[in-house]
Design a protein around this motif. Structure first.
Motif, PDB file in Angstrom:
ATOM      1  N   UNK A  77       0.826  -1.218   0.000  1.00 53.92           N
ATOM      2  CA  UNK A  77       0.000   0.000   0.000  1.00 53.92           C
ATOM      3  C   UNK A  77       0.859   1.267   0.000  1.00 53.92           C
ATOM      4  N   UNK A  78       1.940   1.223  -0.744  1.00 52.20           N
ATOM      5  CA  UNK A  78       2.932   2.284  -0.864  1.00 52.20           C
ATOM      6  C   UNK A  78       2.313   3.550  -1.465  1.00 52.20           C
ATOM      7  N   UNK A  79       2.518   4.680  -0.776  1.00 50.74           N
ATOM      8  CA  UNK A  79       2.104   5.993  -1.271  1.00 50.74           C
ATOM      9  C   UNK A  79       3.240   6.967  -0.978  1.00 50.74           C
ATOM     10  N   UNK A  80       3.611   7.763  -1.980  1.00 54.68           N
ATOM     11  CA  UNK A  80       4.810   8.592  -1.941  1.00 54.68           C
ATOM     12  C   UNK A  80       4.493  10.040  -2.274  1.00 54.68           C
ATOM     13  N   UNK A  81       5.183  10.951  -1.580  1.00 56.24           N
ATOM     14  CA  UNK A  81       5.187  12.365  -1.955  1.00 56.24           C
ATOM     15  C   UNK A  81       6.642  12.806  -2.063  1.00 56.24           C
ATOM     16  N   UNK A  82       6.978  13.450  -3.187  1.00 61.41           N
ATOM     17  CA  UNK A  82       8.311  14.024  -3.406  1.00 61.41           C
ATOM     18  C   UNK A  82       8.170  15.544  -3.470  1.00 61.41           C
ATOM     19  N   UNK A  83       9.245  16.244  -3.081  1.00 60.41           N
ATOM     20  CA  UNK A  83       9.249  17.707  -3.133  1.00 60.41           C
ATOM     21  C   UNK A  83      10.627  18.180  -3.577  1.00 60.41           C
ATOM     22  N   UNK A  84      10.632  19.137  -4.487  1.00 63.22           N
ATOM     23  CA  UNK A  84      11.882  19.721  -4.950  1.00 63.22           C
ATOM     24  C   UNK A  84      12.616  20.389  -3.795  1.00 63.22           C
ATOM     25  N   UNK A  85      13.906  20.130  -3.693  1.00 60.20           N
ATOM     26  CA  UNK A  85      14.745  20.782  -2.681  1.00 60.20           C
ATOM     27  C   UNK A  85      15.670  21.790  -3.335  1.00 60.20           C
ATOM     28  N   UNK A  86      16.352  21.368  -4.412  1.00 59.82           N
ATOM     29  CA  UNK A  86      17.288  22.247  -5.114  1.00 59.82           C
ATOM     30  C   UNK A  86      17.484  21.705  -6.529  1.00 59.82           C
ATOM     31  N   UNK A  87      18.001  22.565  -7.416  1.00 57.56           N
ATOM     32  CA  UNK A  87      18.257  22.141  -8.791  1.00 57.56           C
ATOM     33  C   UNK A  87      19.346  23.018  -9.381  1.00 57.56           C
ATOM     34  N   UNK A  88      19.980  22.517 -10.400  1.00 59.82           N
ATOM     35  CA  UNK A  88      20.964  23.286 -11.154  1.00 59.82           C
ATOM     36  C   UNK A  88      21.482  22.458 -12.311  1.00 59.82           C
ATOM     37  N   UNK A  89      21.462  23.015 -13.507  1.00 61.87           N
ATOM     38  CA  UNK A  89      21.973  22.312 -14.676  1.00 61.87           C
ATOM     39  C   UNK A  89      21.222  21.020 -14.919  1.00 61.87           C
ATOM     40  N   UNK A  90      21.939  19.903 -14.807  1.00 63.81           N
ATOM     41  CA  UNK A  90      21.333  18.582 -15.040  1.00 63.81           C
ATOM     42  C   UNK A  90      21.025  17.844 -13.738  1.00 63.81           C
ATOM     43  N   UNK A  91      21.091  18.557 -12.614  1.00 67.56           N
ATOM     44  CA  UNK A  91      20.887  17.901 -11.310  1.00 67.56           C
ATOM     45  C   UNK A  91      19.670  18.446 -10.583  1.00 67.56           C
ATOM     46  N   UNK A  93      17.787  17.849  -6.573  1.00 65.87           N
ATOM     47  CA  UNK A  93      17.751  17.241  -5.240  1.00 65.87           C
ATOM     48  C   UNK A  93      16.310  17.296  -4.745  1.00 65.87           C
ATOM     49  N   UNK A  94      15.847  16.178  -4.188  1.00 67.63           N
ATOM     50  CA  UNK A  94      14.484  16.108  -3.664  1.00 67.63           C
ATOM     51  C   UNK A  94      14.505  15.574  -2.238  1.00 67.63           C
ATOM     52  N   UNK A  95      13.451  15.895  -1.527  1.00 68.38           N
ATOM     53  CA  UNK A  95      13.168  15.215  -0.269  1.00 68.38           C
ATOM     54  C   UNK A  95      11.846  14.515  -0.472  1.00 68.38           C
ATOM     55  N   UNK A  96      11.642  13.446   0.283  1.00 67.90           N
ATOM     56  CA  UNK A  96      10.427  12.667   0.076  1.00 67.90           C
ATOM     57  C   UNK A  96      10.038  11.974   1.368  1.00 67.90           C
ATOM     58  N   UNK A 155      -2.388  17.681  -0.003  1.00 65.54           N
ATOM     59  CA  UNK A 155      -1.256  18.467   0.482  1.00 65.54           C
ATOM     60  C   UNK A 155       0.100  17.795   0.187  1.00 65.54           C
ATOM     61  N   UNK A 156       1.110  18.617  -0.027  1.00 70.00           N
ATOM     62  CA  UNK A 156       2.468  18.130  -0.206  1.00 70.00           C
ATOM     63  C   UNK A 156       3.178  17.983   1.135  1.00 70.00           C
ATOM     64  N   UNK A 157       4.458  17.691   1.087  1.00 67.93           N
ATOM     65  CA  UNK A 157       5.239  17.463   2.309  1.00 67.93           C
ATOM     66  C   UNK A 157       5.247  18.680   3.216  1.00 67.93           C
ATOM     67  N   UNK A 158       5.557  19.840   2.672  1.00 71.74           N
ATOM     68  CA  UNK A 158       5.618  21.055   3.505  1.00 71.74           C
ATOM     69  C   UNK A 158       4.268  21.371   4.111  1.00 71.74           C
ATOM     70  N   UNK A 159       3.203  21.204   3.299  1.00 70.71           N
ATOM     71  CA  UNK A 159       1.851  21.471   3.805  1.00 70.71           C
ATOM     72  C   UNK A 159       1.477  20.534   4.949  1.00 70.71           C
ATOM     73  N   UNK A 160       2.003  19.306   4.922  1.00 73.00           N
ATOM     74  CA  UNK A 160       1.702  18.323   5.959  1.00 73.00           C
ATOM     75  C   UNK A 160       2.646  18.426   7.165  1.00 73.00           C
TER      76      UNK A 160
END
Length: 162
Positions: A77-91, A93-96, A155-160
């Motif tokens: 019963x896997x349920x996932x939320x991902x959220x952008x943390x940082x980005x640049x160029x081809x990279x 970073x997320x938290x989840x 809601x996303x991670x921050x909202x929760x």
């Protein structure tokens, strides 16, 4: 299955990422993982992709499929939320955080961070994941949508507060 009926990899957007395209890429990854379809998820990774997931090292799409098949046989019963943390160029970073239970009905919320690097075609070639599992009571669950894609109004991670 004929080649024409095989799912196609979702490669767009491609690097270099803007804030908007990085957010789209993160949501596409979340949607794919919430499908719990190892073959579908693997299409987002380059043929020669490399992962570190906890203490396991995974190389290439076939190992991705085997890894995810084992994962979702255990994490029910896997349920996932991902959220952008940082980005640049081809990279990116997320938290989840994801919620799941084992075959004995014990619930967990697994928290983590991932660092991603994409090739020019928009396929992920590197994925480094650090993950911690927290036992929770079923009454402490926060993800209650039907299995599959998280609804846009959930809601996303921050909202929760996660």
């Amino acid at each position: 299955m004929s080649m024409s009926s095989q799912p196609k990899p979702v490669t767009s957007p491609v690097p270099p990422f803007t804030r908007e395209t990085a957010i789209l890429k993160v949501r596409a990854a979340e949607d794919n993982w919430n499908s719990r379809n190892p073959e579908r998820v693997a299409l987002g990774y380059s043929i020669d992709s490399r992962w570190r997931n906890r203490s396991e090292f995974v190389n290439g799409r076939q190992e991705v499929i085997a890894f995810l098949t084992r994962k979702w046989a255990k994490e029910l019963d896997y349920r996932l939320i991902k959220e952008l943390w940082a980005f640049g160029g081809s990279r990116i970073a997320v938290r989840f955080a994801y919620e799941w239970h084992d075959d004995s009905g014990n619930w967990y919320r697994s928290y983590g961070n991932e660092n991603w690097e994409f090739n020019d075609d928009g396929l992920m070639r590197l994925r480094f994941a650090c993950i911690n599992d927290l036992p929770i009571r079923e009454s402490d669950r926060k993800y209650h949508w039907s299995l599959g894609r998280r609804p846009d109004d959930h809601p996303g991670l921050s909202d929760l507060g996660l």
